[in-house]
Scaffold this motif. Structure first.
Motif, short mmCIF file in Angstrom:
data_model
loop_
_atom_site.label_atom_id
_atom_site.label_comp_id
_atom_site.label_asym_id
_atom_site.label_seq_id
_atom_site.Cartn_x
_atom_site.Cartn_y
_atom_site.Cartn_z
N ARG A 10 0.84 -1.19 0.00
CA ARG A 10 0.00 0.00 0.00
C ARG A 10 0.88 1.24 0.00
O ARG A 10 2.05 1.20 0.35
CB ARG A 10 -0.93 0.01 1.23
CG ARG A 10 -0.20 0.07 2.56
CD ARG A 10 -1.16 0.02 3.74
NE ARG A 10 -0.45 0.14 5.01
CZ ARG A 10 -0.12 1.28 5.60
NH1 ARG A 10 -0.47 2.43 5.03
NH2 ARG A 10 0.51 1.29 6.75
N ASN A 11 0.28 2.35 -0.39
CA ASN A 11 0.99 3.62 -0.41
C ASN A 11 1.19 4.12 1.01
O ASN A 11 0.22 4.38 1.73
CB ASN A 11 0.20 4.65 -1.23
CG ASN A 11 0.87 6.00 -1.26
OD1 ASN A 11 0.43 6.92 -0.57
ND2 ASN A 11 1.92 6.14 -2.04
N VAL A 12 2.44 4.22 1.44
CA VAL A 12 2.73 4.61 2.81
C VAL A 12 3.27 6.03 2.92
O VAL A 12 3.43 6.56 4.01
CB VAL A 12 3.74 3.64 3.46
CG1 VAL A 12 3.14 2.25 3.56
CG2 VAL A 12 5.07 3.60 2.69
N GLY A 13 3.57 6.67 1.79
CA GLY A 13 4.12 8.01 1.81
C GLY A 13 5.63 7.99 1.66
O GLY A 13 6.30 6.97 1.87
N LEU A 14 6.19 9.15 1.32
CA LEU A 14 7.60 9.21 0.97
C LEU A 14 8.54 8.78 2.08
O LEU A 14 9.45 7.97 1.86
CB LEU A 14 7.96 10.63 0.51
CG LEU A 14 9.41 10.84 0.07
CD1 LEU A 14 9.77 9.92 -1.09
CD2 LEU A 14 9.67 12.29 -0.28
N GLY A 15 8.34 9.31 3.30
CA GLY A 15 9.25 8.99 4.38
C GLY A 15 9.34 7.50 4.67
O GLY A 15 10.43 6.90 4.63
N PRO A 16 8.22 6.84 4.98
CA PRO A 16 8.26 5.40 5.23
C PRO A 16 8.75 4.60 4.03
O PRO A 16 9.43 3.58 4.19
CB PRO A 16 6.81 5.07 5.57
CG PRO A 16 6.25 6.34 6.14
CD PRO A 16 6.90 7.42 5.33
N ALA A 17 8.43 5.05 2.81
CA ALA A 17 8.90 4.34 1.62
C ALA A 17 10.42 4.41 1.53
O ALA A 17 11.09 3.41 1.21
CB ALA A 17 8.27 4.93 0.36
N LEU A 18 10.98 5.56 1.82
CA LEU A 18 12.44 5.70 1.79
C LEU A 18 13.09 4.87 2.88
O LEU A 18 14.16 4.27 2.67
CB LEU A 18 12.83 7.17 1.92
CG LEU A 18 12.52 8.05 0.71
CD1 LEU A 18 12.82 9.51 1.02
CD2 LEU A 18 13.32 7.60 -0.51
N ASP A 19 12.47 4.80 4.04
CA ASP A 19 13.01 3.96 5.11
C ASP A 19 13.03 2.49 4.69
O ASP A 19 13.99 1.76 4.97
CB ASP A 19 12.19 4.14 6.39
CG ASP A 19 12.46 5.47 7.08
OD1 ASP A 19 13.56 6.02 6.91
OD2 ASP A 19 11.55 5.96 7.79
N ALA A 20 11.98 2.05 4.00
CA ALA A 20 11.95 0.68 3.49
C ALA A 20 13.04 0.46 2.46
O ALA A 20 13.69 -0.59 2.42
CB ALA A 20 10.57 0.37 2.88
N GLY A 21 13.28 1.45 1.63
CA GLY A 21 14.32 1.35 0.63
C GLY A 21 15.71 1.32 1.24
O GLY A 21 16.58 0.56 0.80
N LEU A 22 15.92 2.15 2.26
CA LEU A 22 17.22 2.16 2.95
C LEU A 22 17.54 0.79 3.53
O LEU A 22 18.69 0.34 3.49
CB LEU A 22 17.23 3.21 4.05
CG LEU A 22 17.41 4.66 3.61
CD1 LEU A 22 17.15 5.60 4.78
CD2 LEU A 22 18.82 4.89 3.06
N ALA A 23 16.52 0.13 4.06
CA ALA A 23 16.74 -1.20 4.65
C ALA A 23 17.15 -2.21 3.60
O ALA A 23 17.80 -3.22 3.92
CB ALA A 23 15.46 -1.66 5.35
N ALA A 24 16.79 -1.96 2.33
CA ALA A 24 17.12 -2.89 1.26
C ALA A 24 18.45 -2.58 0.58
O ALA A 24 18.96 -3.40 -0.18
CB ALA A 24 16.00 -2.89 0.22
N CYS A 25 19.00 -1.39 0.83
CA CYS A 25 20.26 -1.01 0.19
C CYS A 25 21.40 -1.87 0.73
O CYS A 25 21.51 -2.08 1.93
CB CYS A 25 20.56 0.46 0.44
SG CYS A 25 19.48 1.62 -0.46
N ARG A 26 22.26 -2.31 -0.16
CA ARG A 26 23.36 -3.19 0.23
C ARG A 26 24.62 -2.42 0.62
O ARG A 26 25.50 -2.98 1.28
CB ARG A 26 23.70 -4.15 -0.91
CG ARG A 26 22.63 -5.19 -1.19
CD ARG A 26 23.15 -6.23 -2.17
NE ARG A 26 23.35 -5.65 -3.50
CZ ARG A 26 23.96 -6.29 -4.49
NH1 ARG A 26 24.46 -7.50 -4.29
NH2 ARG A 26 24.08 -5.73 -5.69
N TYR A 27 24.72 -1.17 0.21
CA TYR A 27 25.98 -0.47 0.37
C TYR A 27 25.87 0.66 1.40
O TYR A 27 24.79 1.14 1.72
CB TYR A 27 26.46 0.06 -0.97
CG TYR A 27 26.67 -1.07 -1.96
CD1 TYR A 27 27.53 -2.11 -1.68
CD2 TYR A 27 25.95 -1.11 -3.16
CE1 TYR A 27 27.71 -3.17 -2.57
CE2 TYR A 27 26.12 -2.15 -4.06
CZ TYR A 27 27.00 -3.19 -3.75
OH TYR A 27 27.16 -4.23 -4.63
#
Length: 275
Positions: free
Chosen positions: A72-89
């Motif tokens: 679901r659409n969670v908004g920019l901040g939470p979406a970026l936090d989810a993306g940061l958790a997936a970043c490998r570097y």
């Protein structure tokens, strides 16, 4: 020593496939120093044509791409936090799905991070109908002291231009959910934590100024977010009582004036304040 770089790019249902392609290509294919991976965060369901474009970019990219698909659409901040958790570097660059990176962006920014900075931003060029239709320039403060001074009143970094160290961002709690202010809150938390800050005056990103860009910065809802943010800054010890009062008066008033006045006020007061 050269470090590896993750590119973090959120996408939501309102983004345009062609704009996304331009943003992606400019930040990956066209870079003289390419990122080592791309993390696309799909913030909730998107139209089929946009879903297909994301898939195409992922399979044709010259570097690995991971798509984080949020239900679901969670908004920019939470979406970026989810993306940061997936970043490998350890180093992460931000990019929006409708902007354009200049080809030497990461070749210029990464050595500054590798030299000891925790975050480095840059100037940006605002454009209208097409990338050559430049309608404005945002030049941030470049001296660390000036960056910290500006941060007590206005956003010290142009968010679509930043490259930062993921560990520090996550250690202060990440972005959280402050609509249109999640980046400002994060910069304040990083500065309080002792981040080594840097900015380049040179524009390294072209920023698309779409319809409604200034309308979204106003209204009673955004005033409420502004006041909540200023209370947060005061409780963190980031601002003094006098700075709090000034910010609520000036920045709060900015949320309530007509859009035409808001546009002028942003360019002549908010975006140019140096302390």
């Amino acid at each position: 020593m050269p470090e590896q770089l993750s590119l973090l790019l959120p996408v939501w249902a309102g983004d345009q496939p062609d704009f996304l392609t331009e943003a992606f290509r400019s930040s990956v294919d066209d870079q003289t120093r390419q990122p080592d991976e791309v993390v696309i965060v799909r913030d909730g369901p998107v139209p089929a044509v946009l879903e297909e474009r994301i898939a195409k970019l992922a399979v044709t990219s010259p570097v690995p791409v991971e798509v984080v698909a949020l239900e679901r659409n969670v908004g920019l901040g939470p979406a970026l936090d989810a993306g940061l958790a997936a970043c490998r570097y350890a180093v992460v660059a931000r990019m929006d799905a409708d902007d354009i990176s200049l080809p030497h962006r990461f070749a210029v920014q990464m050595p500054i991070i590798e030299g000891g900075a925790d975050i480095v931003g840059s100037g940006l060029l605002e454009f209208g109908e097409h990338p050559d239709d430049v309608v404005g320039t945002r030049t941030p403060p470049t001296e660390p002291r000036d960056i910290r001074t500006r941060a007590r009143f206005a956003v010290p970094f142009n968010h679509p231009t930043v490259v930062y160290r993921r560990a520090l961002v996550q250690s202060v709690g990440g972005y959280t959910n402050f609509p249109l202010m999640e980046d400002y809150l994060l910069w304040a938390k990083m500065i309080v934590a002792g981040a080594q800050v840097a900015n380049l005056a040179e524009p390294l990103v072209k920023y698309r100024v779409g319809a409604g860009a200034y309308a979204r910065r106003g209204g009673l809802r955004q005033l409420g977010v502004e006041v909540a943010l200023q209370w947060r800054f005061r409780s963190m010890g980031f601002t003094t009582g006098r700075q709090f009062a000034r910010n609520v008066l000036v920045r709060g008033g900015y949320r309530l004036v007509p859009e035409r006045v808001r546009r002028i006020a942003y360019r002549n007061v908010i975006a140019t304040y140096r302390g």
